[in-house]
Design a protein around this motif. Structure first.
Motif, PDB file in Angstrom:
ATOM      1  N   GLY A  57      -5.500   2.285  18.548  1.00  0.00           N
ATOM      2  CA  GLY A  57      -6.142   1.320  17.674  1.00  0.00           C
ATOM      3  C   GLY A  57      -5.306   1.114  16.431  1.00  0.00           C
ATOM      4  N   TYR A  58      -5.972   0.752  15.345  1.00  0.00           N
ATOM      5  CA  TYR A  58      -5.242   0.549  14.097  1.00  0.00           C
ATOM      6  C   TYR A  58      -6.088   0.935  12.904  1.00  0.00           C
ATOM      7  N   GLY A  59      -5.381   1.192  11.803  1.00  0.00           N
ATOM      8  CA  GLY A  59      -6.005   1.412  10.508  1.00  0.00           C
ATOM      9  C   GLY A  59      -5.458   0.384   9.545  1.00  0.00           C
ATOM     10  N   LEU A  60      -6.331  -0.187   8.721  1.00  0.00           N
ATOM     11  CA  LEU A  60      -5.946  -1.228   7.774  1.00  0.00           C
ATOM     12  C   LEU A  60      -6.368  -0.793   6.379  1.00  0.00           C
ATOM     13  N   ILE A  61      -5.412  -0.827   5.440  1.00  0.00           N
ATOM     14  CA  ILE A  61      -5.687  -0.430   4.067  1.00  0.00           C
ATOM     15  C   ILE A  61      -5.127  -1.465   3.098  1.00  0.00           C
ATOM     16  N   ALA A  62      -5.546  -1.378   1.844  1.00  0.00           N
ATOM     17  CA  ALA A  62      -4.960  -2.163   0.756  1.00  0.00           C
ATOM     18  C   ALA A  62      -4.485  -1.174  -0.299  1.00  0.00           C
ATOM     19  N   CYS A  63      -3.292  -1.419  -0.828  1.00  0.00           N
ATOM     20  CA  CYS A  63      -2.706  -0.538  -1.831  1.00  0.00           C
ATOM     21  C   CYS A  63      -2.092  -1.356  -2.959  1.00  0.00           C
ATOM     22  N   LYS A  64      -2.066  -0.757  -4.122  1.00  0.00           N
ATOM     23  CA  LYS A  64      -1.398  -1.373  -5.275  1.00  0.00           C
ATOM     24  C   LYS A  64       0.067  -0.938  -5.264  1.00  0.00           C
ATOM     25  N   THR A  65       0.972  -1.893  -5.455  1.00  0.00           N
ATOM     26  CA  THR A  65       2.394  -1.569  -5.495  1.00  0.00           C
ATOM     27  C   THR A  65       2.766  -1.018  -6.865  1.00  0.00           C
ATOM     28  N   VAL A  66       3.709  -0.071  -6.862  1.00  0.00           N
ATOM     29  CA  VAL A  66       4.226   0.512  -8.098  1.00  0.00           C
ATOM     30  C   VAL A  66       5.747   0.565  -8.000  1.00  0.00           C
ATOM     31  N   GLU A  67       6.407   0.907  -9.090  1.00  0.00           N
ATOM     32  CA  GLU A  67       7.868   0.991  -9.127  1.00  0.00           C
ATOM     33  C   GLU A  67       8.393   1.897  -8.008  1.00  0.00           C
ATOM     34  N   GLY A  68       9.606   1.627  -7.585  1.00  0.00           N
ATOM     35  CA  GLY A  68      10.251   2.450  -6.573  1.00  0.00           C
ATOM     36  C   GLY A  68       9.801   2.146  -5.157  1.00  0.00           C
ATOM     37  N   ASN A  69       9.254   0.952  -4.919  1.00  0.00           N
ATOM     38  CA  ASN A  69       8.758   0.549  -3.596  1.00  0.00           C
ATOM     39  C   ASN A  69       7.689   1.493  -3.063  1.00  0.00           C
TER      40      ASN A  69
END
Length: 127
Positions: A57-69
């Motif tokens: 299956g799959y997992g879906l998330i949302a994340c905030k980007t920060v410095e350093g990729n």
């Protein structure tokens, strides 16, 4: 000839060429962009977070980007199959992820939200 109509190309500085794709809304209604990997995670980086007897299956998330990729403050969005806890596994492994920040008008949007999907498939070996 319609395909070659240069009048339909975006104007320079319009920002549409090369902009990151908006795929929805993040927390508090901010734009949620499709993630673009700087480096895809390895199976070894993901495996330690999978629940016992994890299904395909799959997992879906949302994340905030920060410095350093890098990403932080990740939240779970969806699991397939439902109740599989695959999104939890993705969220826990996210500290290792290398994701480019979204771009708008050619500028990186560090601090913006990205959507990350990891697909899990079982592999079988011929024995």
């Amino acid at each position: 000839m319609a395909a070659a109509d240069i009048g339909k190309l975006p104007a320079e500085g319009s920002g549409s060429a090369g902009d990151s794709e908006v795929v929805g809304q993040g927390p508090n209604g901010e734009a949620l962009y499709a993630a673009q990997w700087a480096r895809e995670p390895t199976n070894a980086e993901l495996a330690g977070y999978l629940p016992r007897n994890a299904p395909e299956g799959y997992g879906l998330i949302a994340c905030k980007t920060v410095e350093g990729n890098r990403v932080e403050d990740c939240i779970e969005l969806a699991n397939e199959p439902a109740g599989s806890r695959l999104a939890s596994a993705v969220r826990q492994a996210a500290w290792q992820f290398r994701v480019r920040p979204p771009r708008k008008n050619g500028r990186p949007l560090v601090g913006s939200w990205v959507q990350i999907r990891i697909d899990y498939q079982t592999t079988t070996r011929d024995e």
